[in-house]
Design an enzyme around this catalytic site. Sequence first.
Site, mmCIF file in Angstrom:
data_model
loop_
_atom_site.group_PDB
_atom_site.id
_atom_site.type_symbol
_atom_site.label_atom_id
_atom_site.label_comp_id
_atom_site.label_asym_id
_atom_site.label_seq_id
_atom_site.Cartn_x
_atom_site.Cartn_y
_atom_site.Cartn_z
ATOM 1 N N ASN A 5 -9.200 6.028 23.359
ATOM 2 C CA ASN A 5 -10.353 6.861 23.713
ATOM 3 C C ASN A 5 -11.301 6.909 22.525
ATOM 4 O OD1 ASN A 5 -11.913 8.709 25.284
ATOM 5 N ND2 ASN A 5 -11.114 10.394 24.041
ATOM 6 N N HIS B 119 -14.340 9.397 20.846
ATOM 7 C CA HIS B 119 -14.809 10.780 20.919
ATOM 8 C C HIS B 119 -15.934 10.987 19.898
ATOM 9 C CE1 HIS B 119 -14.670 15.013 21.795
ATOM 10 N NE2 HIS B 119 -14.689 15.251 20.493
ATOM 11 N N SER C 195 -14.768 9.115 16.415
ATOM 12 C CA SER C 195 -13.352 8.821 16.195
ATOM 13 C C SER C 195 -12.829 8.009 17.369
ATOM 14 C CB SER C 195 -12.529 10.120 16.127
ATOM 15 O OG SER C 195 -13.064 11.019 15.188
ATOM 16 N N ASP D 46 -8.266 14.911 23.371
ATOM 17 C CA ASP D 46 -8.877 14.396 22.135
ATOM 18 C C ASP D 46 -7.963 14.599 20.926
ATOM 19 O OD1 ASP D 46 -11.197 13.726 23.630
ATOM 20 O OD2 ASP D 46 -11.962 15.762 23.388
HETATM 21 C C1 GRF Z 1 -19.585 8.907 24.323
HETATM 22 O O1 GRF Z 1 -20.289 9.696 23.403
HETATM 23 C C2 GRF Z 1 -18.111 8.974 24.101
HETATM 24 O O2 GRF Z 1 -17.755 9.193 22.775
HETATM 25 C C3 GRF Z 1 -17.707 10.167 24.926
HETATM 26 O O3 GRF Z 1 -18.517 10.107 26.062
HETATM 27 C C4 GRF Z 1 -19.741 9.429 25.742
HETATM 28 C C5 GRF Z 1 -19.905 8.342 26.747
HETATM 29 O O4 GRF Z 1 -21.149 7.700 26.645
HETATM 30 N N1 GRF Z 1 -16.287 10.138 25.206
HETATM 31 P P1 GRF Z 1 -21.439 6.389 27.493
HETATM 32 O O5 GRF Z 1 -21.154 6.737 28.959
HETATM 33 O O6 GRF Z 1 -20.548 5.310 26.987
HETATM 34 O O7 GRF Z 1 -22.898 6.106 27.271
#
Ligand code: GRF
Length: 218
Positions: A108, A110, A137, A146
């Site tokens: 994942n 974050h 991260s 997370d």
């Molecule tokens: C990103 O900021 C990611 O870190 C978080 O959700 C957002 C997704 O953005 N988990 P996208 O859909 O890839 O533009």
Amino acid sequence: MSIKKTIAVLISGNGSNLQALIDQAGEQAYRISGVVCNRHSAFGLQRAARAGIPSAIIEHGAFPDRAAFDAALLGAIDRFQADFIVLAGFMRILGPAFIRARPGAILNIHPSLLPKYPGMHTHRRVLAAGDNEHGVSIHFVNEELDGGPIIARSRIAVEREDSEENLAGRIHRLEHHLYPKVVGWLVAGRLELRGDAVYFDSVELPATGIEHPAPAGA
Ligand code: GRF
């Protein structure tokens, strides 16, 4: 025959990280075999279609409980014959059965310097706290939101003029730079999860993972 490992990318929305993974697949040892999404309207589905990547829409509302939803997700991932699972803005919590089905194979991303600010609205929280740095991260997924073992982080200085929106853009640039690389390490067998410890090229990482430099201009 391709020797590339396959990944399934799970999304819920815009999919800009999916786009980065698509755009940089040529430089890495992975192929995206499918996109799984829990929302019909997600723009990321159009990105997948444009790249010729099959997708499955699994709407959480159609299932009686999380276990049934998770089983449907795993079914779609199996149909895509994905070796690894990459969460990219997937806005549902995965249950324990899902996570245990693929130990050490789910990543994942974050938008914060974990363990700071798990959960939502990270840019707003960074600004409200007056932090002078912010970042992203990438971690293995465990049962804590997370909260899984951290693989890599990348950071930027928060500038006085930064707004929530502006920070979101700056953080996205970090994400698009870092995520394809880390997925590349995973599929190349350079990353390993042993218990709660992450190993990179057989060397145990510190709990905060690898510190990866931000791209120029971030
Ligand atoms: C990103 O900021 C990611 O870190 C978080 O959700 C957002 C997704 O953005 N988990 P996208 O859909 O890839 O533009």
